[in-house]
Design an enzyme around this catalytic site. Sequence first.
Site, mmCIF file in Angstrom:
data_model
loop_
_atom_site.group_PDB
_atom_site.id
_atom_site.type_symbol
_atom_site.label_atom_id
_atom_site.label_comp_id
_atom_site.label_asym_id
_atom_site.label_seq_id
_atom_site.Cartn_x
_atom_site.Cartn_y
_atom_site.Cartn_z
ATOM 1 N N PRO A 1 12.535 -16.179 4.896
ATOM 2 C CA PRO A 1 12.257 -17.623 5.009
ATOM 3 C C PRO A 1 13.209 -18.284 5.997
ATOM 4 O O PRO A 1 14.251 -17.728 6.361
ATOM 5 C CB PRO A 1 12.493 -18.133 3.574
ATOM 6 C CG PRO A 1 12.445 -16.916 2.707
ATOM 7 C CD PRO A 1 12.931 -15.783 3.544
ATOM 8 N N GLU B 1 9.597 -40.850 -16.746
ATOM 9 C CA GLU B 1 10.630 -39.806 -16.750
ATOM 10 C C GLU B 1 11.027 -39.423 -18.175
ATOM 11 O O GLU B 1 11.369 -38.262 -18.437
ATOM 12 C CB GLU B 1 11.853 -40.284 -15.970
ATOM 13 C CG GLU B 1 11.575 -40.646 -14.517
ATOM 14 C CD GLU B 1 10.944 -39.512 -13.741
ATOM 15 O OE1 GLU B 1 11.196 -38.334 -14.065
ATOM 16 O OE2 GLU B 1 10.172 -39.796 -12.802
#
Length: 694
Positions: free
Chosen positions: A248, A470
């Site tokens: 990557p 949240e």
Amino acid sequence: MPTPPVKFPKSKPSSGKPPVRKNGDGNTPVPAPGTDQNWKGMALLTLLGMAVLLFCWLTLHPGTSDEQITKARLIDLIHQGAVSEINIQSDSSSGMNVLTGKYKAPPINAPNGAPVVHTFTVPVNLEFDRYLQSEIKQAGYTGTIESKSVSNLIWPILMNFAPIVVFVGVMYFLFRQQIRMAGKSAFSFGKSKARMMTRDRNKVTFKDVAGIDEAKEELSEIVEFLRDPRRFQKLGGRIPKGVLMIGPPGTGKTLLAKAIAGEADVPFFSISGSDFVEMFVGVGASRVRDMFEQGKKNAPCLIFIDEIDAVGRSRGTGMGGGHDEREQTLNALLVEMDGIETQEGVIIIAATNRKDVLDPALLRPGRFDREVRVNLPDVRGREQILQVHVRNVKLAKSVDLGLIARGTPGYSGAELANVVNEAALLAAKHNKEEVTQSELEEARDKVRWGRERRSMAMTEEEKRATAYHEAGHALLNVLLPHTDPLHKVSIIPRGPALGVTMYLPEKDRYTNWKKEILDKIIVIMGGRVAEEVFLGDISNGAASDIQQATWYAKKMVCEWGMSEKLGMVQYGEESAMSFLGRDLGHSRGYSEETAREIDREVLTLVNTAYAEAQRIITEHRDAMEKITLALLEYETLDGKHIRDIIEHGHMLTPPPAPLAPPSNPTPQEPLPVNPPVKPKEDDGGLLPGLPAPA
């Protein structure tokens, strides 16, 4: 006895050409002093041209310093006896005639002194003044009148062409160096752009590479072979012709190449895949051949090609006919790496993060014999990388790099370097003498999610909705058994998000289990469920949650074999035409009925998770209300605070008071400055609880 290491080739003797020096990077030739533009010659030519123009002007205007008088004045001077000389000048080019001569007159300041001789001119046309000579004789002139023929035809011609000649000369001297360089580049257009790196300039070694021990070990064998080839050849082994580094972005592929250049005692050439690509046909292939010619002259040597996918993409993927310059460049590279006239001693090291687009002929043994995978570092590798990057950073003694390493799963080496750099900048911003743990943690969050936007104007309704959203994620994460431990919950906007819930794994994960994925989908559904249950409405804040839940469900059904109805069958898109793109070029390998069954199964998984999240949140309404109120009061809560509220109904150790958002100053007021963030206890780092699909 091992053979001595191969030394760098000595410089060639002078060939009589102008001396050349190197520029800042030591590669591009730059003309040495003394071979610059000839400014002295250009200035001399300019002055010479100005002199020619002045001479022509004076020649075209003869007698401009003489006194011009009339015929009557001339007769008077003759009567006075002052005229001593008279001549006739006829100009054949203009047809005009001029009487010239001299006469004596007393000085103005001293009338009694010696007479002064003056020259005069009288423009006349003898065709109409046929009796002028007799008038002059009758006036008393006793001298002879001489006739002279003058032609000024050449001077107007010179006057017209002189400026052009001067302009061309000045432009030649001005652009002489550019003309020379253009002539050289015309013959060197197909030359290779590979740059040789020397050990005295490259200071990177294998000591500067950490976290990728296996890749470093494989590449160090190449260096050892070049230093001591008999050690490997005595058993019949041969050196690999090519090494392909795959991984990557940001994992250290180019850094490994720099380390090889710093360790190897042989010439090292570096070039990018895009350097072969040009708008002119045949240039790329010519540069490939020239690069290998340079390598053969300096064999044994190493050639590093960065981002080889720019030139090594699969052939036959273009639409339409015509000549493909990139394919011709690739063909030249294939032949040079393993063709009929291939010579030993030139080792190719290439790097890419797109192995899937490379041509199969490029990947076969004999061209790239060894494939080195440079993966994302694990927790031990991340700690080693951090230790490398903090060598020149003043750290506090209380800093725990192991804690930061555990809190940065999925970070690449480049991201970890950025974390250390951002921490140093934050410490300098707060006028600190050293970097503490709080700066490192803030830099870690900033690199992954962006900077906190405390000054963002949010209404109380938006803050309340974000807190419920949240809180739904946090509650489900703590109650479900197969989830990563909760690390932090915040309703402070950071980057594009209005709030964030962060999870921390106890260790690096390399496999995905079905129970863990199902619980993760339930946690993802918590935000939307909390909005529906407590606010009676839903918002678009769950867009990313829906995307992630759908991604996990499709992976379970189509690739991971976790669906009981569809079984252990892969339903992914195998055949693809890369020139049409990832979406248009994919062809399904299953029927329409199977596609409908896949959609039904994906929808079932998501709806089941949504119903389970709704059941759990409804059963724990009191805990949800308390978590929401705590978030509205403190804005940021650690995982232990959420667990205390669920288990005990309140926080045993409340967090410090939040920072006040900066107010809007008037033009006369200075900008308000928030105090530095106090370090908080950390229970083990950070993991993005809702990672975006890769």
